[in-house]
Design a protein around this motif. Structure first.
Motif, PDB file in Angstrom:
ATOM      1  N   ILE A   1       0.832  -1.205   0.000  1.00 24.94           N
ATOM      2  CA  ILE A   1       0.000   0.000   0.000  1.00 24.94           C
ATOM      3  C   ILE A   1       0.863   1.250   0.000  1.00 24.94           C
ATOM      4  CG2 ILE A   1      -1.542   1.376   1.469  1.00 24.94           C
ATOM      5  CD1 ILE A   1      -2.965  -1.223   2.225  1.00 24.94           C
ATOM      6  N   GLU A   2       1.888   1.261   0.836  1.00 25.28           N
ATOM      7  CA  GLU A   2       2.750   2.447   0.949  1.00 25.28           C
ATOM      8  C   GLU A   2       3.407   2.793  -0.386  1.00 25.28           C
ATOM      9  OE1 GLU A   2       3.638   5.351   3.792  1.00 25.28           O
ATOM     10  OE2 GLU A   2       2.363   3.585   3.884  1.00 25.28           O
ATOM     11  N   GLN A   3       3.751   1.783  -1.142  1.00 29.53           N
ATOM     12  CA  GLN A   3       4.452   2.004  -2.410  1.00 29.53           C
ATOM     13  C   GLN A   3       3.505   2.288  -3.570  1.00 29.53           C
ATOM     14  OE1 GLN A   3       6.575  -1.674  -2.564  1.00 29.53           O
ATOM     15  NE2 GLN A   3       8.115  -1.052  -1.064  1.00 29.53           N
ATOM     16  N   ASN A   4       2.188   2.143  -3.341  1.00 32.88           N
ATOM     17  CA  ASN A   4       1.225   2.290  -4.433  1.00 32.88           C
ATOM     18  C   ASN A   4       0.072   3.236  -4.093  1.00 32.88           C
ATOM     19  OD1 ASN A   4       1.896   0.065  -6.673  1.00 32.88           O
ATOM     20  ND2 ASN A   4       2.353  -0.795  -4.657  1.00 32.88           N
ATOM     21  N   LEU A   5       0.276   4.152  -3.151  1.00 29.95           N
ATOM     22  CA  LEU A   5      -0.784   5.063  -2.742  1.00 29.95           C
ATOM     23  C   LEU A   5      -1.307   5.912  -3.898  1.00 29.95           C
ATOM     24  CD1 LEU A   5       0.447   6.378   0.735  1.00 29.95           C
ATOM     25  CD2 LEU A   5      -1.543   4.943   0.282  1.00 29.95           C
ATOM     26  N   TYR A   6      -0.474   6.171  -4.890  1.00 31.82           N
ATOM     27  CA  TYR A   6      -0.845   7.034  -6.005  1.00 31.82           C
ATOM     28  C   TYR A   6      -1.871   6.394  -6.928  1.00 31.82           C
ATOM     29  CZ  TYR A   6       2.192   3.977  -8.716  1.00 31.82           C
ATOM     30  OH  TYR A   6       2.751   2.870  -9.312  1.00 31.82           O
ATOM     31  N   ARG A   7      -2.063   5.086  -6.839  1.00 24.90           N
ATOM     32  CA  ARG A   7      -2.905   4.375  -7.807  1.00 24.90           C
ATOM     33  C   ARG A   7      -4.385   4.529  -7.492  1.00 24.90           C
ATOM     34  NH1 ARG A   7      -0.978  -1.628  -7.951  1.00 24.90           N
ATOM     35  NH2 ARG A   7      -3.111  -1.745  -8.742  1.00 24.90           N
ATOM     36  N   GLU A   8      -5.130   5.007  -8.460  1.00 29.49           N
ATOM     37  CA  GLU A   8      -6.573   5.169  -8.287  1.00 29.49           C
ATOM     38  C   GLU A   8      -7.265   3.824  -8.080  1.00 29.49           C
ATOM     39  OE1 GLU A   8     -10.417   6.557 -11.009  1.00 29.49           O
ATOM     40  OE2 GLU A   8      -8.360   6.930 -11.691  1.00 29.49           O
ATOM     41  N   ASN A   9      -6.752   2.786  -8.729  1.00 31.36           N
ATOM     42  CA  ASN A   9      -7.406   1.468  -8.680  1.00 31.36           C
ATOM     43  C   ASN A   9      -6.892   0.592  -7.538  1.00 31.36           C
ATOM     44  OD1 ASN A   9      -4.846   0.975  -9.640  1.00 31.36           O
ATOM     45  ND2 ASN A   9      -5.491  -0.513 -11.196  1.00 31.36           N
TER      46      ASN A   9
ATOM     47  N   ARG B   1      -3.537   7.635   2.834  1.00 32.48           N
ATOM     48  CA  ARG B   1      -3.556   8.635   1.771  1.00 32.48           C
ATOM     49  C   ARG B   1      -3.721  10.053   2.340  1.00 32.48           C
ATOM     50  NH1 ARG B   1      -7.090   5.147  -2.657  1.00 32.48           N
ATOM     51  NH2 ARG B   1      -5.299   4.607  -3.981  1.00 32.48           N
ATOM     52  N   LEU B   2      -4.611  10.196   3.306  1.00 34.77           N
ATOM     53  CA  LEU B   2      -4.826  11.518   3.901  1.00 34.77           C
ATOM     54  C   LEU B   2      -3.588  11.986   4.656  1.00 34.77           C
ATOM     55  CD1 LEU B   2      -8.496  11.133   5.171  1.00 34.77           C
ATOM     56  CD2 LEU B   2      -7.698  12.678   3.362  1.00 34.77           C
ATOM     57  N   ARG B   3      -2.970  11.100   5.422  1.00 28.97           N
ATOM     58  CA  ARG B   3      -1.796  11.513   6.185  1.00 28.97           C
ATOM     59  C   ARG B   3      -0.633  11.858   5.252  1.00 28.97           C
ATOM     60  NH1 ARG B   3      -0.542  11.650  11.418  1.00 28.97           N
ATOM     61  NH2 ARG B   3      -2.749  12.199  11.386  1.00 28.97           N
ATOM     62  N   GLN B   4      -0.436  11.083   4.193  1.00 22.86           N
ATOM     63  CA  GLN B   4       0.631  11.390   3.263  1.00 22.86           C
ATOM     64  C   GLN B   4       0.339  12.682   2.499  1.00 22.86           C
ATOM     65  OE1 GLN B   4       3.541  10.014   3.080  1.00 22.86           O
ATOM     66  NE2 GLN B   4       3.086   8.451   4.600  1.00 22.86           N
ATOM     67  N   SER B   5      -0.930  12.960   2.252  1.00 25.39           N
ATOM     68  CA  SER B   5      -1.298  14.227   1.628  1.00 25.39           C
ATOM     69  C   SER B   5      -0.975  15.398   2.547  1.00 25.39           C
ATOM     70  CB  SER B   5      -2.795  14.237   1.290  1.00 25.39           C
ATOM     71  OG  SER B   5      -3.117  13.230   0.349  1.00 25.39           O
ATOM     72  N   LEU B   6      -1.224  15.242   3.836  1.00 24.89           N
ATOM     73  CA  LEU B   6      -0.862  16.283   4.801  1.00 24.89           C
ATOM     74  C   LEU B   6       0.643  16.500   4.813  1.00 24.89           C
ATOM     75  CD1 LEU B   6      -1.546  18.238   7.106  1.00 24.89           C
ATOM     76  CD2 LEU B   6      -1.410  16.297   8.681  1.00 24.89           C
ATOM     77  N   PHE B   7       1.416  15.418   4.807  1.00 27.76           N
ATOM     78  CA  PHE B   7       2.871  15.555   4.739  1.00 27.76           C
ATOM     79  C   PHE B   7       3.280  16.336   3.480  1.00 27.76           C
ATOM     80  CE2 PHE B   7       3.569  11.342   7.210  1.00 27.76           C
ATOM     81  CZ  PHE B   7       3.317  12.005   8.397  1.00 27.76           C
ATOM     82  N   ALA B   8       2.624  16.017   2.363  1.00 28.62           N
ATOM     83  CA  ALA B   8       2.967  16.699   1.109  1.00 28.62           C
ATOM     84  C   ALA B   8       2.652  18.196   1.194  1.00 28.62           C
ATOM     85  CB  ALA B   8       2.213  16.059  -0.053  1.00 28.62           C
ATOM     86  N   LEU B   9       1.546  18.557   1.833  1.00 19.92           N
ATOM     87  CA  LEU B   9       1.209  19.966   1.996  1.00 19.92           C
ATOM     88  C   LEU B   9       2.219  20.681   2.890  1.00 19.92           C
ATOM     89  CD1 LEU B   9      -2.673  19.886   2.466  1.00 19.92           C
ATOM     90  CD2 LEU B   9      -1.432  21.056   0.645  1.00 19.92           C
TER      91      LEU B   9
ATOM     92  N   ARG C   1      -0.086  22.684  -7.245  1.00 21.07           N
ATOM     93  CA  ARG C   1      -1.541  22.739  -7.066  1.00 21.07           C
ATOM     94  C   ARG C   1      -1.991  21.647  -6.100  1.00 21.07           C
ATOM     95  NH1 ARG C   1      -3.837  20.932 -11.411  1.00 21.07           N
ATOM     96  NH2 ARG C   1      -5.879  21.904 -11.040  1.00 21.07           N
ATOM     97  N   ILE C   2      -2.981  21.982  -5.262  1.00 24.99           N
ATOM     98  CA  ILE C   2      -3.504  21.009  -4.312  1.00 24.99           C
ATOM     99  C   ILE C   2      -4.108  19.817  -5.049  1.00 24.99           C
ATOM    100  CG2 ILE C   2      -5.348  20.620  -2.624  1.00 24.99           C
ATOM    101  CD1 ILE C   2      -4.752  23.422  -1.538  1.00 24.99           C
ATOM    102  N   ALA C   3      -4.734  20.069  -6.186  1.00 27.77           N
ATOM    103  CA  ALA C   3      -5.306  18.960  -6.972  1.00 27.77           C
ATOM    104  C   ALA C   3      -4.231  17.977  -7.404  1.00 27.77           C
ATOM    105  CB  ALA C   3      -6.042  19.520  -8.190  1.00 27.77           C
TER     106      ALA C   3
ATOM    107  N   HIS D   1      -1.652  11.044  -4.521  1.00 27.79           N
ATOM    108  CA  HIS D   1      -1.941  10.116  -3.427  1.00 27.79           C
ATOM    109  C   HIS D   1      -3.257   9.364  -3.648  1.00 27.79           C
ATOM    110  CE1 HIS D   1       1.024  12.901  -1.716  1.00 27.79           C
ATOM    111  NE2 HIS D   1       1.440  11.834  -1.075  1.00 27.79           N
ATOM    112  N   GLY D   2      -3.669   9.248  -4.921  1.00 26.44           N
ATOM    113  CA  GLY D   2      -4.781   8.373  -5.258  1.00 26.44           C
ATOM    114  C   GLY D   2      -6.148   9.013  -5.265  1.00 26.44           C
ATOM    115  N   PHE D   3      -6.239  10.333  -5.074  1.00 26.05           N
ATOM    116  CA  PHE D   3      -7.535  11.022  -5.116  1.00 26.05           C
ATOM    117  C   PHE D   3      -7.723  11.628  -6.503  1.00 26.05           C
ATOM    118  CE2 PHE D   3      -6.184  11.264  -0.650  1.00 26.05           C
ATOM    119  CZ  PHE D   3      -7.296  10.734  -0.012  1.00 26.05           C
TER     120      PHE D   3
END
Length: 358
Positions: free
Chosen positions: A232-240, A275-283, A292-294, A300-302
């Motif tokens: 999961i950690e290595q594939n968080l970016y994947r939508e599927n 995904r949410l926690r890694q997104s916070l780290f990215a911000l 861009r936030i998008a 991170h898969g959103f």
């Protein structure tokens, strides 16, 4: 007995506002011999412990939250610590503990001796038993999902000792010692910038020595949970990246997958929290200030920015845009929420558990 929980770095407008979150616990000559029971409660998330001199037990520890790991510094009296098979049967921690004794060493139950200024690594998913002499020391508590992707070899880390006369041992000892000196003065944005370089240095020093040791036997349940978390950690970016996809790609049944993640609220919940926690780290990462936030959400898969914003607000109390503005002011709301508002005793446990799921 003195017991203090220091939140002033994050909640006051006094000098030091914006410093890295810290937790401070001290037990001195406590009335009614309460010093050791307080220490037991302090470390209960990690170890069972017994003191050789419980009546006059003394300990002092400060813990700093670096977002992806905890850094601990302090002094404790002579005591025994252990994690046995009974505890491992109900405890789902999947962390590494890297420890540097500064004055006196420790002896493990299998006879392994660690001297002062040696660095020892413990895998908290495995049984451990050791006696630690009264001494000052510093430690890193690192989730497996934060360290394992940085390791170049998957050799055995549990019980690994980097000796003080070796180059890797010297580098790690000096790194940990310097963190003990500088952590009280670090601003949170500085700590965030240091997090990945520190983990990278730890991984580089461990890899060469770890490769010489054979990996230990594992139970199927522990193997599966660890394997899926790292995947999961290595594939968080994947939508599927869904439970069905995980089960198919890792060759396990849906029922096996759900049982492995039952304690985390299920596979979907665990994946969303990561995904949410890694997104916070990215911000929080200064290198992403112009992105861009998008785009960060997509990384991170959103796939829907509005949906991401709703989930982010629910998790952290602010929209991603407001959180970014607060971060740029030094407010860092997501990390101040790591400190619970209730009594201080569960606070360290909360931090340790948060490293598992968030």
């Amino acid at each position: 007995m003195e017991y203090d929980f220091d939140e002033t770095a994050n909640h006051n407008n006094e000098p030091g506002y914006g410093l890295i979150p810290s937790y401070h616990s001290t037990t001195l000559d406590a009335p009614n011999n309460q010093g050791f029971p307080v220490w037991q409660m302090t470390v209960d998330a990690l170890f069972d412990v017994s003191a050789l001199e419980a009546r006059a037990f003394s300990a002092s520890m400060t813990v700093y939250h670096f977002s992806r790991f905890l850094f601990c510094s302090g002094r404790v009296d002579d005591a025994r610590y252990w994690r046995d098979k009974t505890r491992l049967g109900w405890c789902d921690l999947d962390h590494y503990l890297l420890h540097l004794p500064l004055q006196k060493g420790l002896v493990s139950g299998n006879g392994l001796r660690v001297r002062a200024l040696d660095v020892v690594m413990l895998d908290l998913s495995q049984p451990a038993r050791f006696r630690m002499a009264a001494s000052e020391g510093v430690s890193l508590l690192i989730p497996r999902t934060a360290l394992a992707p940085l390791l170049l070899d998957s050799g055995q880390l549990h019980g690994l000792v980097l000796r003080r006369e070796t180059p890797s041992g010297v580098i790690l000892a000096r790194l940990l010692s310097s963190l003990a000196t500088t952590a009280p003065q670090l601003a949170m944005d500085e700590a965030l910038r240091l997090t990945l370089p520190v983990l990278g240095m730890v991984a580089a020093c461990l890899t060469q020595v770890a490769a010489r040791k054979a990996p230990p036997p594992r139970s199927g349940k522990l193997n599966l949970a660890r394997k899926v978390r790292l995947y999961i950690e290595q594939n968080l970016y994947r939508e599927n990246l869904t439970p069905d996809a995980l089960a198919k790609e890792l060759g396990v049944s849906r029922s096996q997958l759900y049982r492995a993640f039952e304690k985390f609220g299920g596979v979907r919940h665990y994946l969303l929290q990561r995904r949410l926690r890694q997104s916070l780290f990215a911000l929080c990462d200064p290198t992403n200030v112009t992105r861009r936030i998008a785009d960060l959400a997509y990384d991170h898969g959103f796939v829907d920015e509005a949906h991401f914003s709703r989930l982010f607000r629910k998790a952290f109390g602010l929209s991603p845009r407001a959180a970014r503005a607060a971060i740029q002011r030094g407010d860092l709301p997501g990390f101040t929420r790591l400190i619970p508002d209730d009594s201080p005793l569960p606070a360290l446990t909360h931090w340790v558990r948060e490293l598992t799921t968030g």
